[in-house]
Motif scaffolding. Structure first.
Motif, short mmCIF file in Angstrom:
data_model
loop_
_atom_site.label_atom_id
_atom_site.label_comp_id
_atom_site.label_asym_id
_atom_site.label_seq_id
_atom_site.Cartn_x
_atom_site.Cartn_y
_atom_site.Cartn_z
N ILE A 72 7.84 40.19 -66.07
CA ILE A 72 6.41 38.87 -66.00
C ILE A 72 6.56 38.47 -67.17
CG2 ILE A 72 4.31 39.30 -66.29
CD1 ILE A 72 3.70 41.27 -64.14
N VAL A 73 7.40 38.90 -68.26
CA VAL A 73 7.73 38.56 -68.85
C VAL A 73 8.84 37.09 -69.55
CG1 VAL A 73 8.30 39.47 -71.83
CG2 VAL A 73 6.71 40.94 -70.56
N LYS A 74 10.03 37.85 -68.74
CA LYS A 74 11.21 36.83 -68.44
C LYS A 74 10.31 35.49 -67.71
CE LYS A 74 15.38 35.81 -67.24
NZ LYS A 74 15.31 34.27 -66.48
N VAL A 131 1.57 41.56 -75.83
CA VAL A 131 1.18 40.26 -74.25
C VAL A 131 0.09 40.29 -74.09
CG1 VAL A 131 2.52 39.95 -72.90
CG2 VAL A 131 4.72 40.63 -74.59
N ALA A 132 -0.64 41.49 -73.71
CA ALA A 132 -1.93 41.64 -73.14
C ALA A 132 -3.17 40.54 -73.61
CB ALA A 132 -2.13 42.86 -73.25
N SER A 133 -2.69 40.18 -74.68
CA SER A 133 -3.78 38.99 -75.04
C SER A 133 -3.25 37.58 -74.63
CB SER A 133 -3.40 38.64 -77.15
OG SER A 133 -2.26 38.16 -77.40
N PHE A 134 -2.42 37.67 -74.35
CA PHE A 134 -2.91 36.28 -73.00
C PHE A 134 -3.36 36.21 -71.77
CE2 PHE A 134 2.12 36.08 -75.58
CZ PHE A 134 1.24 35.06 -76.20
N PHE A 135 -3.59 37.05 -71.50
CA PHE A 135 -3.96 37.45 -70.16
C PHE A 135 -5.39 37.18 -70.35
CE2 PHE A 135 -0.20 40.00 -69.52
CZ PHE A 135 0.99 38.66 -69.15
N PRO A 136 -6.21 36.72 -69.04
CA PRO A 136 -7.28 36.70 -68.95
C PRO A 136 -7.91 38.24 -68.53
CG PRO A 136 -7.07 35.34 -67.07
CD PRO A 136 -5.47 35.59 -67.47
N SER A 137 -9.30 38.30 -68.58
CA SER A 137 -9.95 39.29 -67.99
C SER A 137 -10.40 39.23 -66.72
CB SER A 137 -11.28 40.03 -68.67
OG SER A 137 -12.06 38.88 -68.87
N LYS A 138 -10.69 39.82 -65.65
CA LYS A 138 -10.56 39.99 -64.08
C LYS A 138 -11.91 39.34 -64.08
CE LYS A 138 -11.62 41.99 -59.80
NZ LYS A 138 -10.94 43.62 -59.19
N ALA A 139 -13.24 39.28 -65.29
CA ALA A 139 -14.67 38.85 -65.53
C ALA A 139 -14.29 37.40 -66.11
CB ALA A 139 -15.22 39.16 -66.02
N ASP A 140 -13.33 37.29 -66.62
CA ASP A 140 -12.86 35.62 -66.83
C ASP A 140 -12.89 34.45 -65.34
OD1 ASP A 140 -14.80 35.35 -69.32
OD2 ASP A 140 -12.85 36.37 -70.33
N ASP A 141 -11.83 35.47 -65.15
CA ASP A 141 -10.61 34.80 -64.02
C ASP A 141 -10.25 35.83 -62.88
OD1 ASP A 141 -9.77 33.01 -63.08
OD2 ASP A 141 -7.50 32.10 -64.16
N PRO A 142 -11.31 35.86 -62.28
CA PRO A 142 -10.94 36.99 -60.49
C PRO A 142 -10.01 36.52 -60.06
CG PRO A 142 -12.82 36.30 -60.38
CD PRO A 142 -12.47 35.34 -61.82
N GLN A 143 -9.79 35.13 -59.85
CA GLN A 143 -8.52 34.72 -59.37
C GLN A 143 -6.70 34.85 -60.06
OE1 GLN A 143 -8.92 34.18 -56.23
NE2 GLN A 143 -11.29 34.64 -56.76
N ALA A 144 -6.77 34.87 -61.39
CA ALA A 144 -5.66 35.48 -62.60
C ALA A 144 -4.82 35.84 -61.70
CB ALA A 144 -6.09 35.92 -63.52
N PRO A 145 -3.19 36.05 -61.54
CA PRO A 145 -2.20 36.58 -60.67
C PRO A 145 -2.41 37.56 -61.77
CG PRO A 145 -1.43 34.25 -62.10
CD PRO A 145 -3.25 34.51 -62.08
N VAL A 146 -2.00 37.81 -62.85
CA VAL A 146 -1.89 38.70 -63.57
C VAL A 146 -3.06 39.16 -65.04
CG1 VAL A 146 -0.78 39.97 -66.22
CG2 VAL A 146 0.17 39.00 -63.58
N THR A 147 -4.82 40.00 -64.83
CA THR A 147 -5.92 39.81 -65.78
C THR A 147 -5.81 40.92 -66.82
OG1 THR A 147 -6.16 41.46 -64.16
CG2 THR A 147 -7.03 38.95 -63.82
N ALA A 204 -2.56 45.73 -67.50
CA ALA A 204 -2.84 47.41 -68.73
C ALA A 204 -2.80 48.45 -67.75
CB ALA A 204 -4.71 47.40 -69.37
N GLN A 205 -3.10 48.50 -66.63
CA GLN A 205 -2.74 49.25 -65.68
C GLN A 205 -0.74 49.36 -65.71
OE1 GLN A 205 -4.29 51.92 -64.04
NE2 GLN A 205 -2.65 52.43 -64.18
N LEU A 206 -0.27 48.50 -65.32
CA LEU A 206 1.21 47.59 -65.07
C LEU A 206 1.98 48.58 -66.84
CD1 LEU A 206 2.19 45.14 -64.01
CD2 LEU A 206 2.53 47.11 -62.95
N PHE A 207 1.30 48.62 -68.02
CA PHE A 207 1.86 49.40 -68.65
C PHE A 207 1.57 51.06 -69.23
CE2 PHE A 207 1.37 50.16 -73.96
CZ PHE A 207 2.45 49.53 -73.74
N ALA A 208 0.59 51.26 -68.28
CA ALA A 208 0.25 52.60 -68.91
C ALA A 208 1.42 53.35 -67.83
CB ALA A 208 -0.81 53.15 -68.40
#
Length: 298
Positions: free
Chosen positions: A191-193, A247-263, A268-272
């Motif tokens: 994802i980062v690349k 890098v988390a700052s680049f993604f929208p929250s699910k509430a702001d953009d439910p259709q975003a491929p990465v929220t 946060a779950q992937l990172f954990a």
């Protein structure tokens, strides 16, 4: 998650790396990164560069993208023990990580400056014996090194040296033993690349920096490659985890953009999960560090 590689927010390094929210955490990471870098290369000034100066010569050295000044502070410690007369200048677009001047040796001055702005102060022109650059691969867009190389050339005295140190180009996810899961670390790395590629953050230029120095007019160009020590893999892993956390700052929250491929929530779950993999023995690193030096013609 049909296209998990898309970063929704545009990447602007002049804004991102100047964000006050990156204060003590990013400075901590820079201290760690510097220690690991020195463990790998074993030098502050590349040996050809250091050997070119007479012992009694006063050295004027600039560090571009100096961060918290840790490289300059170590350089002062090393060279002052050899009774060198020094003037050390650090420049960075973000001054939030600068230590207070009272905590720095008198030879070190840190100044806020966008070194890619093409507007250099008069006192910085044709002034320095060495210009140092480290880890600018997150700054260089579309492999365009011309502005930075021209800046370095303009700041150097005739006969002065550019020393540019950069990460290796291959990102490695390495398990300590067979059978360890690397699924989440590999997914985040992809994802980062892909997101970096979409924003123009390719690193092809690193493997051809020597040619680019030659094309810009530098002479006596030399490149060396130092391989990282396995005993430092844990430190490098933690350094990359701190970058991934930011890098988390680049993604929208699910509430702001439910259709975003990465929220933010998915990241946060992937990172954990990735952190858990590293705790079981998965290392994140780039296999080597490349250093390229070149001299401004007399």
């Amino acid at each position: 998650m049909s296209n998990p590689s898309v970063l929704v927010e545009a990447y602007d390094p002049s804004v991102y790396w100047a964000a006050p929210a990156k204060n003590f955490r990013s400075s901590t990471r820079l201290h760690l990164q510097h220690m690991l870098w020195q463990n790998t290369t074993k030098f502050l000034l590349e040996p050809h560069v250091q050997a070119s100066f007479k012992q009694d010569k006063q050295l004027k050295i600039a560090d571009l993208g100096c961060g918290n000044g840790v490289w300059l502070a170590d350089l002062h410690h090393e060279l002052s023990r050899k009774h060198r007369s020094l003037q050390l200048n650090g420049y960075d677009i973000n001054e939030v990580n600068f230590p207070p001047p009272a905590f720095l040796p008198g030879s070190i001055t840190l100044t806020k400056l966008d070194v890619l702005s093409k507007m250099l102060p008069e006192e910085a022109l044709s002034t320095f014996d060495v210009v140092h650059i480290r880890a600018f691969s997150s700054i260089i867009i579309n492999n365009n090194t011309m502005t930075l190389l021209s800046t370095a050339l303009a700041m150097l005295k005739p006969g002065g040296w550019l020393q540019w140190e950069e990460w290796g180009t291959d990102f490695i996810v390495e398990p300590a033993s067979p059978g360890l899961s690397t699924v989440s670390c590999e997914k985040i790395a992809r994802i980062v690349k892909a997101g970096g590629d979409a924003q123009g953050l390719q690193v092809d230029f690193v493997r051809e920096l020597d040619r680019r120095l030659n094309d810009t007019g530098f002479k006596q160009v030399h490149v060396r490659e130092d391989t990282k020590r396995k005993q430092d893999y844990k430190g490098w892993t933690e350094d990359f985890l701190m970058i991934w956390e930011e890098v988390a700052s680049f993604f929208p929250s699910k509430a702001d953009d439910p259709q975003a491929p990465v929220t933010k929530e998915l990241w946060a779950q992937l990172f954990a999960n990735a952190v858990e993999e590293t705790e079981h023995g998965v290392a994140l690193h780039r296999g080597s560090i490349l250093t390229v030096i070149g001299r401004k013609p007399l």
